[in-house]
Design a protein around this motif. Structure first.
Motif, mmCIF file in Angstrom:
data_model
loop_
_atom_site.group_PDB
_atom_site.id
_atom_site.type_symbol
_atom_site.label_atom_id
_atom_site.label_comp_id
_atom_site.label_asym_id
_atom_site.label_seq_id
_atom_site.Cartn_x
_atom_site.Cartn_y
_atom_site.Cartn_z
ATOM 1 N N TYR A 230 0.814 -1.214 0.000
ATOM 2 C CA TYR A 230 0.000 0.000 0.000
ATOM 3 C C TYR A 230 0.851 1.268 0.000
ATOM 4 O O TYR A 230 0.324 2.367 -0.190
ATOM 5 N N LEU A 231 2.147 1.126 0.236
ATOM 6 C CA LEU A 231 3.015 2.299 0.289
ATOM 7 C C LEU A 231 3.821 2.485 -0.991
ATOM 8 O O LEU A 231 4.610 3.419 -1.088
ATOM 9 N N ASP A 232 3.650 1.599 -1.958
ATOM 10 C CA ASP A 232 4.400 1.697 -3.223
ATOM 11 C C ASP A 232 5.904 1.740 -2.969
ATOM 12 O O ASP A 232 6.609 2.638 -3.435
ATOM 13 N N LEU A 233 6.400 0.751 -2.241
ATOM 14 C CA LEU A 233 7.824 0.662 -1.915
ATOM 15 C C LEU A 233 8.350 -0.707 -2.356
ATOM 16 O O LEU A 233 8.534 -1.614 -1.536
ATOM 17 N N PRO A 234 8.591 -0.914 -3.659
ATOM 18 C CA PRO A 234 8.982 -2.243 -4.131
ATOM 19 C C PRO A 234 10.309 -2.733 -3.559
ATOM 20 O O PRO A 234 10.472 -3.936 -3.322
ATOM 21 N N ALA A 235 11.276 -1.833 -3.342
ATOM 22 C CA ALA A 235 12.558 -2.285 -2.781
ATOM 23 C C ALA A 235 12.362 -2.837 -1.376
ATOM 24 O O ALA A 235 12.967 -3.850 -0.991
ATOM 25 N N THR A 236 11.489 -2.180 -0.600
ATOM 26 C CA THR A 236 11.186 -2.671 0.750
ATOM 27 C C THR A 236 10.440 -3.994 0.677
ATOM 28 O O THR A 236 10.710 -4.920 1.462
ATOM 29 N N GLN A 237 9.499 -4.089 -0.246
ATOM 30 C CA GLN A 237 8.761 -5.333 -0.390
ATOM 31 C C GLN A 237 9.709 -6.483 -0.735
ATOM 32 O O GLN A 237 9.572 -7.597 -0.223
ATOM 33 N N HIS A 238 10.699 -6.212 -1.586
ATOM 34 C CA HIS A 238 11.667 -7.255 -1.938
ATOM 35 C C HIS A 238 12.468 -7.680 -0.709
ATOM 36 O O HIS A 238 12.641 -8.876 -0.449
ATOM 37 N N ALA A 239 12.963 -6.695 0.052
ATOM 38 C CA ALA A 239 13.750 -7.016 1.245
ATOM 39 C C ALA A 239 12.931 -7.815 2.251
ATOM 40 O O ALA A 239 13.421 -8.785 2.851
ATOM 41 N N LEU A 240 11.685 -7.429 2.432
ATOM 42 C CA LEU A 240 10.821 -8.164 3.348
ATOM 43 C C LEU A 240 10.516 -9.566 2.842
ATOM 44 O O LEU A 240 10.404 -10.516 3.617
ATOM 45 N N GLY A 241 10.361 -9.706 1.507
ATOM 46 C CA GLY A 241 10.132 -11.025 0.935
ATOM 47 C C GLY A 241 11.295 -11.956 1.186
ATOM 48 O O GLY A 241 11.119 -13.140 1.514
ATOM 49 N N VAL A 242 12.515 -11.429 1.042
ATOM 50 C CA VAL A 242 13.725 -12.214 1.325
ATOM 51 C C VAL A 242 13.729 -12.653 2.787
ATOM 52 O O VAL A 242 13.989 -13.817 3.120
ATOM 53 N N GLU A 243 13.429 -11.693 3.682
ATOM 54 C CA GLU A 243 13.424 -11.989 5.119
ATOM 55 C C GLU A 243 12.340 -12.998 5.477
ATOM 56 O O GLU A 243 12.561 -13.925 6.264
ATOM 57 N N LEU A 244 11.162 -12.834 4.882
ATOM 58 C CA LEU A 244 10.058 -13.754 5.170
ATOM 59 C C LEU A 244 10.404 -15.165 4.706
ATOM 60 O O LEU A 244 10.176 -16.140 5.447
ATOM 61 N N ALA A 245 10.936 -15.290 3.499
ATOM 62 C CA ALA A 245 11.271 -16.622 2.986
ATOM 63 C C ALA A 245 12.308 -17.307 3.866
ATOM 64 O O ALA A 245 12.182 -18.496 4.189
ATOM 65 N N ALA A 246 13.329 -16.571 4.283
ATOM 66 C CA ALA A 246 14.383 -17.163 5.116
ATOM 67 C C ALA A 246 13.837 -17.556 6.488
ATOM 68 O O ALA A 246 14.130 -18.640 7.009
ATOM 69 N N THR A 247 13.018 -16.679 7.083
ATOM 70 C CA THR A 247 12.463 -16.969 8.412
ATOM 71 C C THR A 247 11.494 -18.139 8.352
ATOM 72 O O THR A 247 11.484 -19.008 9.238
ATOM 73 N N ALA A 248 10.650 -18.173 7.308
ATOM 74 C CA ALA A 248 9.684 -19.268 7.168
ATOM 75 C C ALA A 248 10.387 -20.592 6.890
ATOM 76 O O ALA A 248 9.948 -21.649 7.370
ATOM 77 N N GLU A 249 11.477 -20.541 6.130
ATOM 78 C CA GLU A 249 12.213 -21.786 5.868
ATOM 79 C C GLU A 249 12.813 -22.332 7.157
ATOM 80 O O GLU A 249 12.769 -23.542 7.418
ATOM 81 N N ALA A 250 13.350 -21.447 7.997
ATOM 82 C CA ALA A 250 13.905 -21.884 9.278
ATOM 83 C C ALA A 250 12.816 -22.458 10.183
ATOM 84 O O ALA A 250 13.063 -23.358 10.974
ATOM 85 N N ALA A 251 11.582 -21.924 10.024
ATOM 86 C CA ALA A 251 10.462 -22.403 10.836
ATOM 87 C C ALA A 251 9.791 -23.623 10.223
ATOM 88 O O ALA A 251 8.847 -24.170 10.809
ATOM 89 N N GLY A 252 10.236 -24.051 9.027
ATOM 90 C CA GLY A 252 9.666 -25.233 8.379
ATOM 91 C C GLY A 252 8.285 -25.002 7.811
ATOM 92 O O GLY A 252 7.450 -25.904 7.832
#
Length: 425
Positions: A230-252
């Motif tokens: 909603y904030l039109d911040l694609p670079a932030t969305q990318h960084a958060l996507g990277v963080e989410l994928a890594a955290t979710a993978e660690a959590a299985g």
């Protein structure tokens, strides 16, 4: 009545979970309480859990007459189809002398324009002006202040956003009463938009302050990754996507790994990095191996290319078309997903499975009008296709060759008819 009044207070404060409990209490006492049922639907709308349009229509037809005049008018506006009819209903409410200063009615109209006005040619600043008007009419109306803060971040008005944040924090319910806690979320939004050098540390501070378990961290990252759009911040969305994928993978949690990859993919498209975006969409399909996720990855290759958007190339589009064809041919798949695949193929001009079925049906229509030569011309491209391996559609090849033989016979070409019928050999 006491439960309803507590719910009303919580609703205007933005304490959605609290409001939901009170409205449910009211309904447990009187299941026919129309106002409580409508307010509960409104809570679900603000929480964005599920679409509520059908609920509203049902409530409207149940007993709208039992509501106050203003609530009846607002419910009528809410059940109108999106676009001019809905806008006209809100305009009627706010243009009269009786309710023109009602802050909540102004908020509802602003919210509609904010999320869907652009689809009907209404610019974003019209919604922002209404949010500002709602706040001036009731400076303690949390959803109005929250949306105006969000809009100021989105449109780059740093001074207004930083002025609104303390006001939002002062009136917003505590983190225990609200989900999400917008003062913290939009404070981070200010960092992301206006102070990018502080944003990364701010994200970590936010996650640490609001979460004490890995499960909470994954849930909060999922929420923030969704809301940052909603904030039109694609670079932030990318960084958060990277963080989410890594955290979710660690959590299985492979499904949320996929969600992180999808966030990265859409952000990369916005940033113009199309090849990397396709890789991210493929990764999402690997972690969440569903027909819907595979279809989305294929659509991203095919549809933007068909529309001539810059950066989308022919070879990835061709590969995507093959995947769409596989979805379309999967008779076990959801019919809605198969229809999406067919639409994308036709939009891009790819023939494939959808083209074969379309041509066969068109040829049958031609033959029913005794235009057998047209039927033969229409189906000629399909002779190069061997469908023997398609066990889930065993009659495709049979229909093609049997019908073509019959059409040859009708135009006086018996040898060609026999040749067509030899397909079984």
């Amino acid at each position: 009545m006491r439960a309803l009044l507590h719910g009303e207070k919580a609703l205007l404060r933005g304490a959605w979970p609290v409001a939901e409990l009170h409205y449910r209490d009211a309904l447990s006492i009187d299941s026919t309480f129309t106002l409580a049922r409508w307010r509960l639907a409104e809570v679900h709308r603000w929480l964005a859990h599920d679409p509520i349009d059908e609920d509203l229509v049902r409530i409207f037809h149940m007993d709208a007459a039992s509501l106050s005049p203003l609530d009846s008018l607002l419910l009528y506006a809410r059940v109108q189809p999106p676009g001019p009819a809905k806008y006209a209903a809100y305009e009627d409410i706010l243009s009269g002398t009786t309710y023109r200063r009602d802050a909540y009615a102004t908020l509802l109209y602003a919210d509609e324009l904010y999320h869907r006005g652009g689809l009907w040619g209404v610019p974003l600043d019209s919604a922002i002006a209404l949010f500002d008007l709602a706040v001036r009419r009731d400076s303690a109306l949390v959803p109005a202040v929250e949306h105006l803060t969000q809009a100021m971040i989105r449109t780059g008005d740093r001074e207004a956003a930083e002025r609104l944040l303390p006001q939002l924090a002062a009136i917003h319910p505590s983190p225990a009463e609200s989900d999400p806690y917008y003062p913290a979320m939009w404070s981070q939004g200010v960092l992301e938009r206006f102070h990018p050098e502080q944003a990364k540390q701010g994200r970590e501070d936010l996650l640490r302050a609001m979460c004490d378990t890995p499960e909470c961290r994954v849930r909060l990252l999922t929420l923030i990754t969704r809301w940052v759009r909603y904030l039109d911040l694609p670079a932030t969305q990318h960084a958060l996507g990277v963080e989410l994928a890594a955290t979710a993978e660690a959590a299985g949690d492979p499904s949320l790994v996929a969600a992180g990859s999808l966030a990265r993919g859409t952000a990369l498209v916005t940033l113009g990095q199309i090849g990397e975006a396709n890789v991210a969409f493929d990764e999402a399909a690997q972690h969440r191996p569903s027909v819907a996720t595979r279809l989305q990855a294929a659509e991203w290759r095919v549809v933007p290319f068909a529309l001539g958007l810059e950066g989308f190339e022919a070879e990835p589009a061709r590969q995507g078309a093959l995947r769409l064809e596989a979805v379309f041919e999967d008779e076990r798949a959801d019919p809605a997903l198969r229809a999406r695949a067919a639409w994308a193929l036709r939009l891009a001009g790819y023939e494939g499975a959808y083209g074969r079925m379309r041509r066969m049906l068109a040829a049958v229509r031609d033959a029913s009008g005794n235009d057998y030569e047209a039927a033969l011309r229409t189906t000629a491209p399909d002779l190069v296709y061997d469908s023997a391996g398609l066990a889930d559609r065993p009659f495709t090849r049979s229909a093609l060759y049997l019908e073509r033989g019959a059409w040859y016979r009708e135009i006086g070409m018996p040898d060609s008819a026999v040749a067509s019928w030899l397909w079984h050999e």
